[in-house]
Design a protein around this motif. Structure first.
Motif, PDB file in Angstrom:
ATOM      1  N   UNK A 121      12.340  -0.927  -8.342  1.00  0.00           N
ATOM      2  CA  UNK A 121      11.022  -0.493  -8.802  1.00  0.00           C
ATOM      3  C   UNK A 121      10.373   0.313  -7.682  1.00  0.00           C
ATOM      4  N   UNK A 122      10.171   1.561  -7.889  1.00  0.00           N
ATOM      5  CA  UNK A 122       9.661   2.439  -6.838  1.00  0.00           C
ATOM      6  C   UNK A 122       8.230   2.090  -6.478  1.00  0.00           C
ATOM      7  N   UNK A 123       7.957   2.098  -5.162  1.00  0.00           N
ATOM      8  CA  UNK A 123       6.627   1.738  -4.695  1.00  0.00           C
ATOM      9  C   UNK A 123       5.554   2.676  -5.229  1.00  0.00           C
ATOM     10  N   UNK A 124       5.920   3.963  -5.425  1.00  0.00           N
ATOM     11  CA  UNK A 124       4.912   4.915  -5.874  1.00  0.00           C
ATOM     12  C   UNK A 124       4.459   4.627  -7.308  1.00  0.00           C
ATOM     13  N   UNK A 125       5.196   3.787  -8.022  1.00  0.00           N
ATOM     14  CA  UNK A 125       4.808   3.422  -9.382  1.00  0.00           C
ATOM     15  C   UNK A 125       3.950   2.158  -9.412  1.00  0.00           C
ATOM     16  N   UNK A 126       3.720   1.587  -8.259  1.00  0.00           N
ATOM     17  CA  UNK A 126       2.943   0.347  -8.166  1.00  0.00           C
ATOM     18  C   UNK A 126       1.564   0.646  -7.607  1.00  0.00           C
ATOM     19  N   UNK A 127       0.557   0.037  -8.196  1.00  0.00           N
ATOM     20  CA  UNK A 127      -0.799   0.192  -7.687  1.00  0.00           C
ATOM     21  C   UNK A 127      -1.548  -1.125  -7.827  1.00  0.00           C
ATOM     22  N   UNK A 128      -2.594  -1.249  -7.055  1.00  0.00           N
ATOM     23  CA  UNK A 128      -3.448  -2.431  -7.119  1.00  0.00           C
ATOM     24  C   UNK A 128      -4.799  -2.038  -7.697  1.00  0.00           C
ATOM     25  N   UNK A 129      -5.360  -2.932  -8.456  1.00  0.00           N
ATOM     26  CA  UNK A 129      -6.639  -2.665  -9.106  1.00  0.00           C
ATOM     27  C   UNK A 129      -7.460  -3.946  -9.055  1.00  0.00           C
ATOM     28  N   UNK A 130      -8.750  -3.821  -8.818  1.00  0.00           N
ATOM     29  CA  UNK A 130      -9.651  -4.971  -8.772  1.00  0.00           C
ATOM     30  C   UNK A 130     -10.674  -4.856  -9.886  1.00  0.00           C
ATOM     31  N   UNK A 131     -10.874  -5.950 -10.619  1.00  0.00           N
ATOM     32  CA  UNK A 131     -11.912  -5.991 -11.640  1.00  0.00           C
ATOM     33  C   UNK A 131     -12.802  -7.201 -11.387  1.00  0.00           C
ATOM     34  N   UNK A 132     -13.959  -7.195 -11.998  1.00  0.00           N
ATOM     35  CA  UNK A 132     -14.900  -8.300 -11.824  1.00  0.00           C
ATOM     36  C   UNK A 132     -14.602  -9.411 -12.838  1.00  0.00           C
ATOM     37  N   UNK A 133     -14.611 -10.640 -12.344  1.00  0.00           N
ATOM     38  CA  UNK A 133     -14.445 -11.806 -13.198  1.00  0.00           C
ATOM     39  C   UNK A 133     -15.563 -12.795 -12.982  1.00  0.00           C
ATOM     40  N   UNK A 134     -15.547 -13.909 -13.674  1.00  0.00           N
ATOM     41  CA  UNK A 134     -16.619 -14.911 -13.564  1.00  0.00           C
ATOM     42  C   UNK A 134     -16.796 -15.466 -12.155  1.00  0.00           C
ATOM     43  N   UNK A 135     -15.700 -15.505 -11.366  1.00  0.00           N
ATOM     44  CA  UNK A 135     -15.769 -16.059 -10.010  1.00  0.00           C
ATOM     45  C   UNK A 135     -15.682 -14.980  -8.942  1.00  0.00           C
ATOM     46  N   UNK A 136     -15.798 -13.719  -9.341  1.00  0.00           N
ATOM     47  CA  UNK A 136     -15.694 -12.623  -8.379  1.00  0.00           C
ATOM     48  C   UNK A 136     -14.573 -11.678  -8.755  1.00  0.00           C
ATOM     49  N   UNK A 137     -13.888 -11.177  -7.752  1.00  0.00           N
ATOM     50  CA  UNK A 137     -12.852 -10.170  -7.983  1.00  0.00           C
ATOM     51  C   UNK A 137     -11.558 -10.787  -8.501  1.00  0.00           C
ATOM     52  N   UNK A 138     -10.886 -10.046  -9.384  1.00  0.00           N
ATOM     53  CA  UNK A 138      -9.548 -10.403  -9.857  1.00  0.00           C
ATOM     54  C   UNK A 138      -8.627  -9.257  -9.466  1.00  0.00           C
ATOM     55  N   UNK A 139      -7.596  -9.578  -8.695  1.00  0.00           N
ATOM     56  CA  UNK A 139      -6.621  -8.570  -8.264  1.00  0.00           C
ATOM     57  C   UNK A 139      -5.543  -8.408  -9.327  1.00  0.00           C
ATOM     58  N   UNK A 140      -5.235  -7.157  -9.653  1.00  0.00           N
ATOM     59  CA  UNK A 140      -4.150  -6.837 -10.577  1.00  0.00           C
ATOM     60  C   UNK A 140      -3.131  -5.971  -9.856  1.00  0.00           C
ATOM     61  N   UNK A 141      -1.872  -6.383  -9.891  1.00  0.00           N
ATOM     62  CA  UNK A 141      -0.778  -5.562  -9.382  1.00  0.00           C
ATOM     63  C   UNK A 141      -0.117  -4.930 -10.595  1.00  0.00           C
ATOM     64  N   UNK A 142      -0.137  -3.599 -10.670  1.00  0.00           N
ATOM     65  CA  UNK A 142       0.289  -2.883 -11.865  1.00  0.00           C
ATOM     66  C   UNK A 142       1.517  -2.035 -11.549  1.00  0.00           C
ATOM     67  N   UNK A 143       2.575  -2.232 -12.326  1.00  0.00           N
ATOM     68  CA  UNK A 143       3.793  -1.447 -12.188  1.00  0.00           C
ATOM     69  C   UNK A 143       3.942  -0.555 -13.406  1.00  0.00           C
ATOM     70  N   UNK A 144       3.990   0.749 -13.170  1.00  0.00           N
ATOM     71  CA  UNK A 144       4.108   1.724 -14.241  1.00  0.00           C
ATOM     72  C   UNK A 144       5.575   2.048 -14.513  1.00  0.00           C
ATOM     73  N   UNK A 145       5.968   2.130 -15.780  1.00  0.00           N
ATOM     74  CA  UNK A 145       7.345   2.531 -16.090  1.00  0.00           C
ATOM     75  C   UNK A 145       7.544   4.021 -15.861  1.00  0.00           C
TER      76      UNK A 145
END
Length: 213
Positions: A1-25
């Motif tokens: 899985x190529x690193x350039x296809x992976x990104x991190x994203x943060x969204x707001x949740x009830x307890x603060x930030x939620x980290x998402x690790x996203x892998x694009x096909x």
């Protein structure tokens, strides 16, 4: 899985930030799969071998794979909440992704503690999910003294388990599944982490998601 296809994203949740690790096909995604990780109190994270292997396989099969970090893991804030808060956060993540990509189906693949969390989410959002697969689902009292409430899961959930699971005993799952004759796919000789057959497990999950179309 190529690193350039992976990104991190943060969204707001009830307890603060939620980290998402996203892998694009490498092709237009056929849908979105959320893959959860094992018990944070035991060192579980999205980088654990099981969710990482599942993510790689599903990404190679054309899915946009999202691995959220539960509360207190990685860049996610908040404290461990025994699956309750984690379920609330997971619903926030599903809502966020469905808002961004309304045309794409969303599936859940949960492992261990993460399977319990996604079982709760599946009960709440059943009619909004493309498919659900739960691996090593803990039910009842498990070694270490943790108690996991049995849940009335949608019938179409795929359940996969190791015969010699030492952390979420197969006997507990059978006791829960027996009254409704629920199907459980058992991998003989395998432990909680599906040692020796993890590639088979990942393929089984990928096939289940494709057949759900």
């Amino acid at each position: 899985m190529a690193d350039e296809k992976r990104r991190e994203h943060l969204i707001e949740g009830p307890a603060g930030l939620i980290e998402l690790i996203i892998d694009e096909p490498s092709c237009p995604p056929k849908g979105i799969v959320l893959v959860s990780h094992p018990q944070p109190l035991l060192g579980g994270s999205p980088h654990h071998l099981v969710p990482l292997t599942l993510a790689r396989k599903l990404n190679a099969e054309g899915w946009r794979v999202v691995r959220p970090s539960f509360r207190g893991v990685g860049k996610s804030t908040g404290a461990h909440d025994e699956g309750i808060g984690e379920s609330e956060d997971s619903i926030i993540v599903v809502n966020h992704l469905q808002h961004l990509y309304p045309q794409l189906p969303i599936a859940l693949v949960g492992f261990s503690f993460g399977a319990h969390v996604y079982a709760r989410v599946a009960c709440a959002l059943n009619n909004r999910l493309h498919a659900v697969a739960l691996l090593g689902l803990p039910v009842g009292l498990v070694p270490g003294g943790r108690l996991y409430e049995p849940l009335a899961l949608p019938a179409e959930c795929l359940l996969l388990h190791g015969e010699q699971d030492e952390m979420a005993p197969l006997a507990n799952l059978f006791d829960w599944a027996r009254p409704e004759r629920r199907t459980v796919v058992v991998f003989p000789g395998s432990n909680h982490f599906f040692k020796g057959c993890l590639a088979q497990v990942a393929q089984h999950v990928a096939t289940h998601l494709d057949h759900a179309f």
